[in-house]
Design a protein around this motif. Structure first.
Motif, PDB file in Angstrom:
ATOM      1  N   ASP A 483     -11.681  50.026   8.459  1.00 54.77           N
ATOM      2  CA  ASP A 483     -10.747  49.321   7.590  1.00 54.77           C
ATOM      3  C   ASP A 483     -11.049  49.512   6.115  1.00 54.77           C
ATOM      4  O   ASP A 483     -10.217  49.228   5.271  1.00 54.77           O
ATOM      5  CB  ASP A 483     -10.769  47.810   7.900  1.00 54.77           C
ATOM      6  N   THR A 697      -6.977  52.484  13.140  1.00 55.06           N
ATOM      7  CA  THR A 697      -7.076  52.514  14.595  1.00 55.06           C
ATOM      8  C   THR A 697      -7.736  53.784  15.120  1.00 55.06           C
ATOM      9  O   THR A 697      -8.043  53.866  16.308  1.00 55.06           O
ATOM     10  CB  THR A 697      -5.667  52.453  15.216  1.00 55.06           C
ATOM     11  N   THR A 849     -12.182  50.865  21.469  1.00 56.86           N
ATOM     12  CA  THR A 849     -11.374  51.761  22.303  1.00 56.86           C
ATOM     13  C   THR A 849     -12.190  52.237  23.488  1.00 56.86           C
ATOM     14  O   THR A 849     -13.369  51.895  23.624  1.00 56.86           O
ATOM     15  CB  THR A 849     -10.957  53.010  21.514  1.00 56.86           C
ATOM     16  N   ARG A 855     -12.955  48.408  15.745  1.00 60.89           N
ATOM     17  CA  ARG A 855     -12.231  47.895  14.588  1.00 60.89           C
ATOM     18  C   ARG A 855     -12.649  46.447  14.416  1.00 60.89           C
ATOM     19  O   ARG A 855     -12.534  45.639  15.337  1.00 60.89           O
ATOM     20  CB  ARG A 855     -10.721  47.987  14.800  1.00 60.89           C
ATOM     21  N   ASN A 874      -3.691  42.684  16.220  1.00 58.82           N
ATOM     22  CA  ASN A 874      -4.546  43.860  16.060  1.00 58.82           C
ATOM     23  C   ASN A 874      -5.543  43.978  17.204  1.00 58.82           C
ATOM     24  O   ASN A 874      -5.880  45.084  17.624  1.00 58.82           O
ATOM     25  CB  ASN A 874      -5.307  43.776  14.739  1.00 58.82           C
ATOM     26  N   ALA A 878      -5.063  47.577  18.563  1.00 56.93           N
ATOM     27  CA  ALA A 878      -6.025  48.587  18.113  1.00 56.93           C
ATOM     28  C   ALA A 878      -6.679  49.350  19.276  1.00 56.93           C
ATOM     29  O   ALA A 878      -6.794  50.574  19.216  1.00 56.93           O
ATOM     30  CB  ALA A 878      -7.071  47.959  17.198  1.00 56.93           C
ATOM     31  N   GLY A 882      -5.764  53.090  19.461  1.00 60.89           N
ATOM     32  CA  GLY A 882      -6.995  53.831  19.190  1.00 60.89           C
ATOM     33  C   GLY A 882      -7.442  54.674  20.374  1.00 60.89           C
ATOM     34  O   GLY A 882      -7.941  55.787  20.202  1.00 60.89           O
TER      35      GLY A 882
END
Length: 960
Positions: A483, A697, A849, A855, A874, A878, A882
């Motif tokens: 981020d 992501t 992921t 994230r 998110n 994500a 992702g």
DNA sequence: CACATGTGCAA
DNA sequence: TATTGCACATGTG
């Protein structure tokens, strides 16, 4: 230097806000999840002032309850301010506590702003013979400047500048600092909601001040003005006087100046240290202890009478790292030289005697240019004996296809480095780079860099292939915290507490008189380039540790680093563009646009700029009054976006024309006319730039031009795809798409059998969903039902609400809610999975992921429901988006390796999130169709099969 | 010339 | 009050 007594008054909130926003892109979050940016920023500034100036009288001034008087004058005063950010609210109690422990006086007066308190105190102190320094970035204070009152302004990038009377005169183009009030009154101040005179900005205000000298005099002479300006100002005389009053800092706050109340005394070091420890400010503790330990030995008065801007870095890691290293020995004692064949001392001597004139050595670091054939050979010999080297190319521009090498910086030992300047003549440059070929092509030597994709592309233009292990600090940081921003300046400031020489300082701002790196003196080039490679090397040490901690080392080594080479090749390859076709498309569009324009003007009864939302809004909603209560945007303009206009289209012919006009104008300006301009003259092809560290992501993004948003949904738009064509008639374009990859991932991760079965059976997933939620047999699903099911399927991935769904479909809020509820009943494990993700995020502060790409979601426990809601969406989205990104990255690397190993002529050209586009040499078509499909489908094995659709054509549209 | 805003294109 | 992006034209100073 005078020995006049000095008083420092610190504008607390101004520095707190400034500190907070300085970190806004990379907020300081400690292990407890607290945002400590504001405290850190404020303390850095305060310690900096103390260290530089050693003030004996100092106070920190806070606001309390706002300015009662100003609000009485003008109810909207500061009314448009956003709520104070959470990170600032929580910071204030800490800051007060720290100040107390530091024994620093705190000033507050209920009902008055810090400005007024500071102003009053400064004037009182002046009478008692003090010089006052107002520590604040806020330019409003300039009105108080006098012979004995100064502004002490922090400058971005470090350092302070002092504003006395001459600086204020120059800055505001006034003769008397008091005119600053008139200046602010005229131009207004958006942040304080001071209205100002309409239509008057900085330029006009300065002009008025030069002519009239004051607000009063201007308002008394408005007859001399002309046109619109005259009308507007004559109508706003009261507003002008009110604005001036609001901008005036009050000097009659009931506070007394008693010198002994402002004396600084010894801080309670253990107490302050304890608070810093709690906040996890390790570096600040050092800084703090140093500041006060040095108190007695530091010179007592550093301010010169005239203003100056200093930009001295604080304690830099370089000083620490290189302490004790021999200043003028070419290679530090710690450099690993065991492979060296010649005696070290001899080499040193040769280099030293001949080339010290190009050496830039300060007390803290040692950077050297290598500037002759002899030196180069010795230098390269040493280079080759290293196991890991950081390098950074300096070039004539940012476009690696046309950029030429100006020099390369190398470092392998912190605090030291070398710069190899390149001759301008092409053949000479090539000769030099040939000497470095063994280094760059060495499989043994690790290469470290920041954004290596760029350097690799530049070197490829010189026919050099960078081999061996790679470490890219930008990629490393992207995995550590996606981020944040990852440019080197930010990283150096965050991790090394050091501000590097900026490129702007060297070559100026882009545009008018920007220099080429070639025009920069060698000493400056050396300092800049080697500093960058030195810093990069230091960052590597930081990130190596953090990659291990975050367990993302594998992702780094196996995905992002290999992908970097793949992307470099794809970008250099580019894609062929049929510009003639686009030109004819442009003409056709132009025709239609002109016709629509005529019709719209006729209906509207006037000519206006249809592309201007502002003008369009006024025509539609004020002149034609198409709606009773038109929607407004957040800035008060009429909203004219597609979704709003579409509602009106059925009743008003003009709206249909406007929507059509918009669509065509967009197409023409963004694609049809813009793309041909992006063709590289050198290659005749379009080379996008993939950003590997932008999307939070894990996705790629595409730049200059963006080839990931070429139209496809409308007939007219999709024509643009016909312009993307194979290299020549021996080739075809091949497009390979993952079908429903995100839904397959969520099905697999949630273990939702119903959905998994549908995928395993090769069903049309949207129709299958429709059949289940609307409870009809598969073959009886209507178009509309399938469409709604499709919208929910996508919405689920994004965390849609009933409101959002009803906006996207023809369904009412109630119907949308019912549909979502039924959907979750149909796929119960999907819902459980989503909750699990949110819970995981709450517990761990991050989600991940399939490959462990993280994230961080700092807002997941926010008390603000809107903010928290966004974080929760998110948490669901994500890992899905992702993981899809992870999977296609694996496929890209594997396909690239097979294409290389098999010496195929065909090339991978583009990636569009779930699609890969190839230029396929016709004889290889059959073989590669299978290879690509197999590699993509086999990139990652889950309980749901991946499905890839492959198609070919003479252009990108046909390949779908 | 730089920046903010509104709009709209893709997956 | 749906995720991730990029880029265009306009308006402003």
């Amino acid at each position: 230097m005078s020995d006049q007594k000095r008083l420092f008054l610190v504008d607390a909130y101004a520095l707190i806000f400034r500190g907070y926003y300085a970190f806004i892109k990379n907020p300081r979050i400690n292990s407890k999840g607290e945002d400590t940016s504001a405290i850190m920023g404020f303390m850095n500034s305060l310690l900096d002032v103390i260290k530089r100036e050693r003030p004996d009288h100092l106070a920190v001034c806070f606001d309390k309850g706002g300015s009662a008087d100003r609000v009485e004058m003008f109810s909207e005063y500061k009314a448009n301010r956003d709520a104070t950010p959470e990170g600032i609210k929580t910071a204030v109690p800490y800051i007060l506590e720290i100040l107390k422990a530091m024994h620093i006086p705190i000033m507050v007066k209920e009902g008055f702003e810090a400005d007024d308190v500071i102003g009053t105190l400064a004037k009182k102190a002046e009478k008692e013979g003090y010089k006052t320094y107002m520590v604040t970035p806020d330019k409003d204070f300039a009105q108080l400047v006098s012979e004995n009152i100064f502004m002490y302004r922090p400058v971005f990038g470090g350092g302070y500048e002092t504003w006395g009377i001459p600086e204020v005169q120059k800055k505001f183009e006034v003769t008397d600092p008091l005119q600053v009030i008139d200046f602010l009154g005229m131009m207004g101040d958006a942040s304080d909601n001071i209205p100002g005179l309409p239509g008057v900005g900085e330029k006009t205000a300065k002009k008025f001040l030069a002519t009239y000298g004051s607000m009063e005099n201007l308002l008394a002479n408005t007859h001399e003005l002309k046109g619109k300006m005259k009308e507007k100002i004559e109508a706003s005389k009261e507003l002008g006087m009110l604005s001036k009053k609001l901008a005036t800092i009050m000097l009659d706050v009931p506070v007394e100046f008693d010198a002994k109340d402002f004396e600084m005394s010894e801080p309670d070091i253990p107490k302050v240290t304890e608070i810093f420890q709690e906040l996890e400010f390790r570096r600040l503790i050092d800084n703090f202890v140093k500041t006060f330990a040095l108190e007695n030995s530091a010179p007592s008065n550093q301010l010169s009478e005239t203003s100056k801007t200093e930009n001295t870095p604080k304690a830099t890691p370089k000083e620490e790292a290189s302490a004790g290293a021999g200043q003028f020995s070419l290679f530090g004692a710690s450099a690993p030289l065991s492979n060296q064949s010649a005696p070290l001392s001899k080499q040193n001597n040769e280099l030293e005697t001949e080339y010290t004139r190009n050496t830039i050595a300060t007390t803290s670091h040692f950077y050297q240019s290598v500037a002759s054939g002899m030196a180069t050979q010795l230098f390269i010999k040493n280079l080759m004996s290293q196991s890991s080297v950081c390098f950074d190319t300096e070039t004539t521009g940012l476009n690696p296809i046309e950029a030429q090498l100006v020099g390369i910086a190398f470092s392998w030992d912190i605090g030291k480095g070398f710069y190899l300047p390149f001759p301008e003549a092409k053949n000479e440059a090539q000769e030099l780079i040939e000497q470095l070929r063994p280094f760059f092509e060495s499989e043994q030597i690790e290469k470290v860099g920041q954004n290596l994709k760029y350097d690799i592309k530049v070197l490829r233009k010189y026919n050099i292939k960078v081999k061996g292990k790679l470490f890219d600090t930008m990629l490393a940081h992207y995995l550590i915290n996606p981020d944040m921003r990852h440019n080197m300046d930010v990283l150096a400031e965050t991790y090394l507490n050091y501000t590097p020489v900026s490129i702007t300082e060297l070559i100026g701002k882009k545009g008018k008189n920007q220099l080429s790196m070639r025009d920069v003196p060698l000493e400056k080039q050396t300092e800049y380039a080697v500093e960058d490679s030195d810093i990069t090397l230091q960052l590597k040490e930081h990130f190596t540790k953090e990659l291990g901690e975050a367990n993302t080392q594998k992702l780094f080594d196996d995905i992002e680093i290999p992908l970097l080479r793949v992307l470099a090749d794809m970008e250099l390859e580019g894609i062929n563009l049929d510009t003639e076709f686009l030109n004819s498309l442009s003409e056709a569009l132009n025709n239609d646009i002109l016709n629509l324009e005529k019709e719209i003007y006729a209906t509207a009864g006037e000519e206006f700029n249809i592309a201007s939302p502002k003008q369009l809004g006024i025509v539609l909603f004020e002149r034609l009054k198409l709606v009773d209560k038109p929607k407004k945007t957040k800035t008060g303009q009429y909203a004219t976006s597609e979704d709003i206009l579409s509602y009106l289209a059925k009743d008003h012919e003009i709206i249909k024309h406007i929507l059509e006009y918009r669509g065509l104008a967009k197409l023409k300006s963004t694609y049809v006319d813009a793309l041909p301009l992006q063709v590289e003259p050198e290659t005749g092809r379009v080379h996008t730039d993939y950003m590997q560290t932008v999307a939070a992501t894990g996705r790629l993004s595409s730049n200059n031009p963006n080839l990931q948003n070429i139209p496809i949904r409308t007939e007219r738009g999709r024509q643009v795809r016909k312009a993307f064509i194979p290299r020549n008639e021996d080739y075809v374009l091949l497009a390979a798409d993952y079908s429903q990859i995100e839904l397959r991932i969520i099905a697999a991760l949630s273990e939702e059998e119903t959905m998994i079965e549908a995928f395993k059976n090769g069903e049309d997933i949207h129709a299958s969903t429709a059949s289940k939620v609307f409870n009809v047999p598969l073959e009886e699903v209507t178009r509309e039902q399938r469409g709604n099911a499709k919208t929910v399927n996508f919405g689920i991935i994004y965390g849609v609400s009933a409101f959002g769904l009803s906006n996207q479909t023809d369904l009412s809020r109630g119907e949308a809610k019912e549909l979502i509820d039924t959907y979750y009943e149909t796929y119960p494990k999907l819902k459980a999975y989503m909750s699990k993700q949110v819970d995981f995020a709450r517990d761990h502060g991050y989600v991940q992921t399939v490959l462990g790409r993280r994230r961080y979601l700092k807002d997941i426990n926010s008390r603000n429901a809107v903010v928290r809601g966004a974080a929760e969406r998110n948490a669901v989205n994500a890992p899905i988006q992702g993981s899809a990104a992870d999977i296609i990255k694996i496929a890209m690397i594997n396909i690239y390796n097979k294409l290389e190993a098999g010496n195929y002529k065909s090339k991978m050209l583009l990636q569009v999130h779930d699609e890969l586009v190839f230029d396929i040499y016709k004889p290889e078509l059959e073989e590669l169709t299978t290879l690509i499909k197999t590699e993509m489908e086999g990139a990652f094995i889950m309980d749901v099969p991946l499905d890839v659709e492959v198609d070919t054509g003479v252009n990108w549209l046909e390949a779908h």
